[in-house]
Design a protein around this motif. Structure first.
Motif, short mmCIF file in Angstrom:
data_model
loop_
_atom_site.label_atom_id
_atom_site.label_comp_id
_atom_site.label_asym_id
_atom_site.label_seq_id
_atom_site.Cartn_x
_atom_site.Cartn_y
_atom_site.Cartn_z
N LEU A 218 0.82 -1.22 0.00
CA LEU A 218 0.00 0.00 0.00
C LEU A 218 0.85 1.26 0.00
CD1 LEU A 218 -2.80 -1.10 2.46
CD2 LEU A 218 -3.10 -0.56 0.06
N GLU A 219 1.96 1.22 0.73
CA GLU A 219 2.86 2.38 0.76
C GLU A 219 3.42 2.67 -0.63
OE1 GLU A 219 4.24 4.51 3.57
OE2 GLU A 219 2.14 3.96 3.77
N LYS A 222 0.68 4.07 -2.85
CA LYS A 222 0.39 5.46 -2.50
C LYS A 222 1.49 6.39 -3.05
CE LYS A 222 0.61 6.97 1.78
NZ LYS A 222 0.34 7.10 3.21
N SER A 226 1.63 9.74 -5.91
CA SER A 226 1.89 11.03 -5.28
C SER A 226 2.71 11.93 -6.21
CB SER A 226 2.65 10.81 -3.97
OG SER A 226 3.27 11.98 -3.57
N PRO A 272 -8.30 4.89 2.60
CA PRO A 272 -7.76 4.04 1.52
C PRO A 272 -6.76 4.79 0.65
CG PRO A 272 -9.92 4.89 0.90
CD PRO A 272 -9.59 5.48 2.25
N ALA A 274 -6.52 5.78 -2.89
CA ALA A 274 -7.50 5.85 -3.98
C ALA A 274 -6.80 6.20 -5.29
CB ALA A 274 -8.55 6.89 -3.65
#
Lengths: 370, 182
Positions: A218-219, A222, A226, A272, A274
């Motif tokens: 997940l990191e 994300k 970004s 979450p 997204a």
């Protein structure tokens, strides 16, 4: 004791349970959650039936606490008895149904006689052609393949393996960290992914916590979406891994034509990651910025080709795209990888190419054009 | 800068009767860890609510190695820190304090009510929906808030609620009511 006294005592036990869970003491957490659940169920019994909202919130809270206490039968019994009550408000009814689905998933995992790493990732695909509990099969199959590819890549990254340029993951990786797909509570189209625990105890390096696979996954996701490149470089220090994670992440993100967003979250997190069409633009921008320009290509003109991807041969370094019934032969795939391009075969793709001498086409980038 | 009002994230349990001391401290520690990833104290945080922009000064404690280690999981730290900052922010701009919480499938919801209200039930309490982002920019904070508003408009929850989105790098907190208040 009044509802307020019992609920307050339940809250205190639940806060302690959460603290124990965060510290990694799952058995103590389960005991404290069970204590909190018992108190909340008693509180539920004392609520004035005219206080519809308080009763609904307390019912959801009590079932959630039994679920977190890993007391699935108690959770299920209470959830059904509340769902059978016509006075339970609609908001609580939705939450209780979601809890029942989660209880089934956890019970199936136990019955499968397979151990899973702590932490799972919930995925929900929303908007566009996606309806509650249903979605176009090809869309979901494509996303599931990409999520699996990204999980394997995350495991390889955590194990500090050299970047895999061709083919699938090693058999050892596939057998030791096999991702499983479970149904999840429907709100849009949802499923969860859990990682089977490696049988070999020293599979991960001593300083690597295997329960961080889902967290790391997940990191990374994300960070790829970004605009902060420093964040991505911190999470994924190796440039070659950043490149593949960015492309897999783009494969997951929507263009906005078929669906609007894909959200991924850990079981314990409310917020979450997204991926939206906006995020896809950010990822594309990052990919473009990091794309190397070779000296021989500096004069060539970049073009976009949209067509159906018919053939890929990474060994022979080419792909064929059919545009208006005509096959275009594109060479120089460079660092393109199976798990990035593979799921695009027989689908409409957008390929960035450089047109060179005698109309030869050199590959720059490829993405799905939903 | 020193003339700006302060936003207090320490001693949350003294003002929010629903919080225990330990949890309030954990929230405040997590917030300090999240801010210290991007900033040095003191910082000025923008609170956006009801079309108003207000600035607050926060002089957070730089976390030591022990605190950083305790909040090393970025997802958990961002979530916990966002709860602490959101509670402090809704207290500041709306006079609402945490009076209780209730468990959900994925965590727990906080319920807020006007300061001094007695908690006999949850009938008139407002659910606080919290989101946080460690590095997200202002546009991302707006997007998170819009998503919450869209969900509320689709009727996914008919409970009166307030959404708060905290951006640690962006130094922003965006607050908006969701659905009917009552």
């Amino acid at each position: 004791m009044t509802w307020a006294d019992l609920h307050r005592a339940s809250e205190a036990a639940a806060i302690e349970a959460e603290e124990a869970f965060r510290k990694g003491d799952a058995s103590q957490a389960a005991l404290l959650y069970a204590k909190a659940a018992e108190l909340e169920q008693q509180a539920l019994g004392t609520v004035d039936p005219t206080k519809i909202r308080t009763r609904g919130i307390t019912a959801v809270s009590a079932v959630s606490l039994w679920y977190k206490a890993v007391a699935y039968e108690r959770a299920e019994q209470l959830a059904y008895s509340m769902l059978a009550d016509p006075a339970i408000p609609q908001f609580a009814r939705v939450d209780l149904r979601n809890l029942v689905q989660a209880i089934w998933t956890e019970s199936s995992k136990r019955a499968a006689n397979v151990s899973f790493l702590p932490g799972q990732v919930f995925v929900s695909v929303k908007g566009g052609e996606v309806i509650t509990g249903g979605a176009p099969l090809d869309l979901i199959v494509g996303k599931v393949q990409t999520i699996q590819a990204m999980f394997y890549r995350t495991v390889e990254f955590i194990k500090d393996m050299p970047l895999r340029l061709r083919g699938g993951p090693l058999r050892e990786i596939q057998e030791s960290c096999r991702p499983w797909l479970f149904q999840a509570a429907a709100g849009s189209y949802q499923f969860s992914v859990a990682i089977q625990e490696a049988k070999q105890l020293d599979f991960f390096k001593e300083d690597t916590r295997p329960d961080l696979v889902a967290h790391q996954f997940l990191e990374i996701l994300k960070a790829t979406a970004s605009e902060d490149l420093v964040q991505l470089e911190t999470v994924v220090p190796k440039a070659e891994y950043r490149n593949v994670f960015l492309r897999l992440s783009r494969n997951l993100a929507p263009t906005g034509k078929t669906f609007e967003s894909i959200e991924l979250r850990a079981a314990t997190a409310d917020t979450p990651v997204a991926l939206t069409p906006e995020a896809r633009k950010v990822i594309n921008h990052t990919i473009k910025k990091n794309r190397p320009i070779h000296a021989e290509d500096s004069e060539a003109v970049e073009e976009e080709v949209i067509g159906t991807l018919r053939a890929v041969d990474l060994e022979k370094d080419f792909l064929n795209v059919i545009v208006d019934s005509q096959a275009l032969h594109i060479v120089g795939l460079g660092d393109a990888m199976d798990d990035v391009i593979g799921p695009m075969v027989n689908k409409t793709v957008k390929v960035q190419v450089l047109r060179g001498a005698r109309d030869s086409l050199r590959f720059r980038d490829i993405e799905l054009d939903e | 800068m020193n003339d700006l009002p302060h936003l207090r994230i320490d001693g949350l349990h003294e003002r929010h009767p629903g919080l225990t001391e330990a949890l309030g401290e954990s929230y405040a520690e997590a917030a300090c860890v999240c801010w210290s990833r991007h900033h040095q104290p003191p910082i000025i945080v923008l609170l956006r609510h009801d079309g108003n922009d207000e600035f607050r000064l926060i002089d957070f404690a730089v976390p030591d190695a022990r605190v950083r280690k305790a909040h090393a999981n970025e997802i958990d730290a961002t979530e916990m820190g966002a709860y602490g900052v959101s509670l402090a922010a809704v207290e500041d701009v709306a006079g609402l304090v945490a009076v209780g919480r209730a468990e959900t499938l994925t965590g727990a919801d906080w319920y807020v009510a006007p300061n001094g209200a007695e908690l006999d039930d949850l009938e008139r309490c407002i659910r606080l929906e919290v989101s946080g982002t460690s590095a997200g920019a202002s546009a991302y904070i707006n997007r998170l808030l819009r998503e919450k508003l869209t969900q509320a408009a689709r009727g996914e929850s008919n409970l009166p609620a307030i959404a708060a989105v905290v951006g640690f790098k962006a130094l922003e907190v965006a607050i908006s009511p969701l659905g009917a208040q009552g």
